[in-house]
Design a protein around this motif. Structure first.
Motif, short mmCIF file in Angstrom:
data_model
loop_
_atom_site.label_atom_id
_atom_site.label_comp_id
_atom_site.label_asym_id
_atom_site.label_seq_id
_atom_site.Cartn_x
_atom_site.Cartn_y
_atom_site.Cartn_z
N ASP A 54 8.90 -20.32 9.46
CA ASP A 54 9.28 -20.99 9.86
C ASP A 54 10.40 -21.46 8.64
OD1 ASP A 54 7.65 -22.63 9.54
OD2 ASP A 54 6.53 -22.57 7.90
N ASP A 55 11.55 -21.63 7.73
CA ASP A 55 13.40 -20.90 7.00
C ASP A 55 12.41 -20.04 5.81
OD1 ASP A 55 13.60 -23.57 7.81
OD2 ASP A 55 12.90 -24.28 6.25
N ALA A 56 11.82 -19.61 6.10
CA ALA A 56 11.41 -18.34 4.67
C ALA A 56 11.81 -16.82 5.54
CB ALA A 56 9.81 -18.33 3.92
N GLU A 57 12.38 -16.21 4.81
CA GLU A 57 12.35 -14.77 5.30
C GLU A 57 12.04 -13.83 3.97
OE1 GLU A 57 15.78 -11.87 6.12
OE2 GLU A 57 16.10 -14.19 6.91
N LEU A 58 11.13 -12.81 4.41
CA LEU A 58 10.81 -11.85 3.66
C LEU A 58 11.18 -10.23 4.40
CD1 LEU A 58 9.00 -11.88 0.70
CD2 LEU A 58 7.26 -11.62 2.11
N HIS A 59 11.27 -9.39 2.72
CA HIS A 59 11.81 -8.21 3.57
C HIS A 59 10.18 -7.40 3.10
CE1 HIS A 59 15.71 -8.92 4.16
NE2 HIS A 59 15.32 -10.06 4.64
N LEU A 60 9.30 -6.55 3.19
CA LEU A 60 9.54 -5.25 3.07
C LEU A 60 9.33 -3.72 3.37
CD1 LEU A 60 5.93 -6.37 4.56
CD2 LEU A 60 6.74 -7.81 2.47
N THR A 61 9.70 -3.12 1.82
CA THR A 61 10.46 -1.98 2.03
C THR A 61 8.88 -1.09 1.75
OG1 THR A 61 11.73 -0.44 1.09
CG2 THR A 61 10.89 -2.15 0.29
N LEU A 62 8.54 0.19 2.55
CA LEU A 62 7.66 1.22 1.46
C LEU A 62 7.91 1.50 0.47
CD1 LEU A 62 4.99 2.92 2.60
CD2 LEU A 62 6.38 4.19 4.35
N GLN A 63 7.08 1.84 -0.33
CA GLN A 63 7.50 2.79 -1.44
C GLN A 63 6.55 3.06 -2.00
OE1 GLN A 63 11.27 2.79 -2.80
NE2 GLN A 63 11.43 1.95 -0.78
N LYS A 64 6.08 4.40 -1.29
CA LYS A 64 5.20 5.06 -1.87
C LYS A 64 4.65 5.43 -3.55
CE LYS A 64 4.75 7.57 2.78
NZ LYS A 64 4.23 8.10 3.51
N ASN A 65 5.29 5.24 -3.51
CA ASN A 65 4.81 4.99 -5.31
C ASN A 65 4.81 3.95 -6.09
OD1 ASN A 65 3.99 8.07 -5.09
ND2 ASN A 65 6.71 8.84 -5.14
N HIS A 66 4.98 2.38 -5.32
CA HIS A 66 5.25 1.25 -6.38
C HIS A 66 4.25 1.18 -7.01
CE1 HIS A 66 5.95 -2.66 -6.63
NE2 HIS A 66 4.53 -2.90 -5.71
N LYS A 67 4.81 0.79 -8.49
CA LYS A 67 3.88 0.21 -9.18
C LYS A 67 4.03 -0.70 -9.65
CE LYS A 67 2.98 4.95 -11.76
NZ LYS A 67 3.60 5.34 -10.59
N ALA A 68 3.50 -1.62 -9.69
CA ALA A 68 3.88 -2.90 -9.41
C ALA A 68 4.18 -3.69 -10.86
CB ALA A 68 2.12 -4.26 -9.15
N THR A 69 4.43 -4.72 -11.47
CA THR A 69 5.06 -5.36 -12.31
C THR A 69 4.59 -6.10 -13.21
OG1 THR A 69 6.97 -6.90 -11.50
CG2 THR A 69 7.49 -5.30 -11.86
N ASP A 70 4.68 -6.46 -13.94
CA ASP A 70 4.06 -7.65 -14.35
C ASP A 70 4.77 -9.00 -15.16
OD1 ASP A 70 5.13 -7.25 -16.56
OD2 ASP A 70 4.25 -6.86 -17.75
N PHE A 71 5.68 -9.24 -14.07
CA PHE A 71 6.15 -10.99 -13.56
C PHE A 71 6.58 -10.99 -12.40
CE2 PHE A 71 9.77 -6.62 -13.83
CZ PHE A 71 10.13 -6.94 -12.78
N ASN A 72 6.64 -12.43 -11.65
CA ASN A 72 6.80 -12.54 -10.53
C ASN A 72 7.95 -11.90 -9.92
OD1 ASN A 72 4.65 -13.98 -11.71
ND2 ASN A 72 6.35 -16.11 -11.54
N VAL A 73 8.25 -12.09 -8.33
CA VAL A 73 9.05 -10.70 -7.79
C VAL A 73 9.45 -12.18 -6.64
CG1 VAL A 73 8.66 -8.52 -8.59
CG2 VAL A 73 7.43 -9.99 -6.81
N ALA A 74 8.56 -12.72 -6.45
CA ALA A 74 9.69 -14.14 -5.61
C ALA A 74 8.42 -14.69 -5.82
CB ALA A 74 9.14 -13.28 -4.03
N HIS A 75 9.86 -15.91 -5.25
CA HIS A 75 9.92 -17.39 -5.61
C HIS A 75 9.42 -18.66 -3.99
CE1 HIS A 75 8.46 -21.71 -7.35
NE2 HIS A 75 9.19 -21.99 -6.69
N MET A 76 8.37 -18.89 -3.93
CA MET A 76 7.82 -19.73 -2.33
C MET A 76 7.88 -20.85 -2.38
SD MET A 76 5.81 -17.34 -0.27
CE MET A 76 5.51 -15.64 0.21
N MET A 77 8.60 -21.74 -2.29
CA MET A 77 8.44 -22.96 -1.98
C MET A 77 7.43 -23.61 -0.75
SD MET A 77 9.69 -24.51 -5.23
CE MET A 77 10.08 -26.75 -4.20
N VAL A 78 6.37 -24.50 -0.35
CA VAL A 78 5.40 -24.80 0.42
C VAL A 78 5.08 -26.00 0.49
CG1 VAL A 78 4.23 -21.91 0.73
CG2 VAL A 78 3.46 -24.32 -1.02
#
Length: 125
Positions: A54-78
């Motif tokens: 629809d109107d949403a666009e999302l990019h994925l980037t490979l980061q093999k050492n990625h560690k998730a954060t404890d805050f929101n990284v994206a906001h989606m309206m649906v």
């Protein structure tokens, strides 16, 4: 003192970029479960993907050492947030903040994608 206005400032598209440890697993999640479509990929092996729905666009980037954060990284309206909430629960993903009507006019919840990225989802009440 006055500033010269050399034209209005205007922005084009802007998209969240999510770091992921396994780019194919992440693409399968966003395409298979959420209905995005892959419109671009780069690298061999693939290290970057652009997804759209629809109107949403999302990019994925490979980061093999990625560690998730404890805050929101994206906001989606649906539209139909209850359906998305059901899909997230059926997939067994972690719901960080339960689905509820907020006093600021949104029905909202927060979940973690398979890489632990926190996604804040909202729908106007």
């Amino acid at each position: 003192m006055t500033e010269k206005n050399e034209g209005a400032l205007r922005f084009g598209r802007i998209a969240a970029t999510l770091p992921v440890k396994d780019i194919e697993r992440a693409a399968d999640f966003y395409v298979g479960l959420l209905g995005f479509r892959k419109v671009f990929e780069n690298g061999s092996p693939v290290g970057f993907i652009i997804l759209e729905r629809d109107d949403a666009e999302l990019h994925l980037t490979l980061q093999k050492n990625h560690k998730a954060t404890d805050f929101n990284v994206a906001h989606m309206m649906v539209e139909n947030i209850d359906r998305l909430h059901d899909l997230v629960q059926q997939r067994g993903l972690k719901v960080v903040k339960r689905l509820q009507d907020k006093d600021y006019g949104l029905r909202a919840f927060v979940f973690e994608d398979p890489d632990g990225n926190r996604i804040d989802v909202g729908q106007p009440i």
